[in-house]
Design a protein around this motif. Sequence first.
Motif, PDB file in Angstrom:
ATOM      1  N   ALA A  39       0.813  -1.213   0.000  1.00 34.76           N
ATOM      2  CA  ALA A  39       0.000   0.000   0.000  1.00 34.76           C
ATOM      3  C   ALA A  39       0.848   1.265   0.000  1.00 34.76           C
ATOM      4  O   ALA A  39       0.333   2.367  -0.242  1.00 34.76           O
ATOM      5  CB  ALA A  39      -0.939   0.011   1.209  1.00 34.76           C
ATOM      6  N   PHE A  41       2.857   1.968  -2.228  1.00 37.28           N
ATOM      7  CA  PHE A  41       3.066   2.319  -3.634  1.00 37.28           C
ATOM      8  C   PHE A  41       1.848   3.069  -4.173  1.00 37.28           C
ATOM      9  O   PHE A  41       1.004   2.520  -4.874  1.00 37.28           O
ATOM     10  CB  PHE A  41       3.386   1.062  -4.445  1.00 37.28           C
ATOM     11  N   THR A  42       1.813   4.344  -3.810  1.00 37.19           N
ATOM     12  CA  THR A  42       0.820   5.282  -4.340  1.00 37.19           C
ATOM     13  C   THR A  42       1.573   6.446  -4.959  1.00 37.19           C
ATOM     14  O   THR A  42       2.722   6.730  -4.575  1.00 37.19           O
ATOM     15  CB  THR A  42      -0.101   5.814  -3.237  1.00 37.19           C
ATOM     16  N   PRO A  43       0.976   7.166  -5.900  1.00 39.83           N
ATOM     17  CA  PRO A  43       1.682   8.303  -6.496  1.00 39.83           C
ATOM     18  C   PRO A  43       2.144   9.329  -5.465  1.00 39.83           C
ATOM     19  O   PRO A  43       3.283   9.805  -5.518  1.00 39.83           O
ATOM     20  CB  PRO A  43       0.639   8.882  -7.453  1.00 39.83           C
ATOM     21  N   ASN A  45       2.795   8.973  -2.218  1.00 45.12           N
ATOM     22  CA  ASN A  45       3.867   8.502  -1.337  1.00 45.12           C
ATOM     23  C   ASN A  45       5.170   8.339  -2.099  1.00 45.12           C
ATOM     24  O   ASN A  45       6.233   8.767  -1.625  1.00 45.12           O
ATOM     25  CB  ASN A  45       3.469   7.181  -0.677  1.00 45.12           C
ATOM     26  N   THR A  63       0.317  -4.781  -5.775  1.00 45.92           N
ATOM     27  CA  THR A  63      -1.032  -4.848  -6.337  1.00 45.92           C
ATOM     28  C   THR A  63      -1.027  -4.206  -7.720  1.00 45.92           C
ATOM     29  O   THR A  63      -0.070  -3.522  -8.110  1.00 45.92           O
ATOM     30  CB  THR A  63      -2.010  -4.093  -5.441  1.00 45.92           C
ATOM     31  N   THR A  65      -2.721  -1.673  -8.558  1.00 44.11           N
ATOM     32  CA  THR A  65      -2.652  -0.234  -8.303  1.00 44.11           C
ATOM     33  C   THR A  65      -1.217   0.192  -8.028  1.00 44.11           C
ATOM     34  O   THR A  65      -0.745   1.218  -8.535  1.00 44.11           O
ATOM     35  CB  THR A  65      -3.551   0.138  -7.107  1.00 44.11           C
ATOM     36  N   GLY A  66      -0.511  -0.588  -7.234  1.00 43.56           N
ATOM     37  CA  GLY A  66       0.883  -0.288  -6.932  1.00 43.56           C
ATOM     38  C   GLY A  66       1.771  -0.377  -8.154  1.00 43.56           C
ATOM     39  O   GLY A  66       2.702   0.426  -8.307  1.00 43.56           O
ATOM     40  N   ARG A  68       0.908   0.247 -11.269  1.00 41.11           N
ATOM     41  CA  ARG A  68       0.678   1.449 -12.081  1.00 41.11           C
ATOM     42  C   ARG A  68       1.395   2.655 -11.466  1.00 41.11           C
ATOM     43  O   ARG A  68       2.012   3.458 -12.184  1.00 41.11           O
ATOM     44  CB  ARG A  68      -0.823   1.711 -12.217  1.00 41.11           C
ATOM     45  N   ALA A  69       1.313   2.775 -10.154  1.00 39.80           N
ATOM     46  CA  ALA A  69       1.953   3.910  -9.488  1.00 39.80           C
ATOM     47  C   ALA A  69       3.469   3.844  -9.627  1.00 39.80           C
ATOM     48  O   ALA A  69       4.127   4.863  -9.868  1.00 39.80           O
ATOM     49  CB  ALA A  69       1.555   3.940  -8.011  1.00 39.80           C
ATOM     50  N   TYR A  73       5.997   6.409 -11.546  1.00 42.38           N
ATOM     51  CA  TYR A  73       7.094   7.016 -10.776  1.00 42.38           C
ATOM     52  C   TYR A  73       8.415   6.906 -11.535  1.00 42.38           C
ATOM     53  O   TYR A  73       9.161   7.885 -11.661  1.00 42.38           O
ATOM     54  CB  TYR A  73       7.183   6.310  -9.425  1.00 42.38           C
TER      55      TYR A  73
END
Length: 213
Positions: A39, A41-43, A45, A63, A65-66, A68-69, A73
Amino acid sequence: MSGILVFSRTTGYRHDSIPAGVRTMRELQGAVEATEDPAAFTPANLARFAAVVFLNTNGDVLTDTGRRAFEAYVRDGGGFLGVHSAAATEYGWPFYGELVGAWFDRHPDVQPATVVGADHEHPATAHLPAEWAWTDEWYDFRSRPAARVLLRVDESTYRGGGMGVSHPLAWCHERFGGRALYTALGHTTEAYAEPAFRAHLVGALNWVTRDGG
């Protein structure tokens, strides 16, 4: 961006050297956050960090989502350092395979061998001699990296190598906007106390973060 995110999640084989590796990263870099939480791994963070280190990760660790982020990055200039079994990670994700440079295939037993310097101009390897005696888990890879090779291992100095002459061991590239460096060294706990390996990691971090390299 400042600081380093050290990620060491495993869903397969877990290296006993991970705690020593995390401690070493903190000692070498200072501004380090360590996590095994995908979690992180968000844009928002990831934007806090100059580089992300995959430290002996293994298996599928992010995940969708991670993923893609993290890809965004890197494409936006973020640095990546992969250590040892970072090459045994995310086999089903083509972007990651190109980022790390080559996926792990197999290895013989841990044993001493001779590491050969392939590039003495890079900050991760400039301090090393032309030939370097080292004990590690010598990875064969599924392919050869399309990258600037920094270190090779001399297969004539150990048993069980399967890539032949010019066996790559560490390499770097800048294909996706950010800088990426991978080193196959770092299996053993003892490695992280060795000055030559620690200097190898410092040079790698300096290069991927564009800090003097």
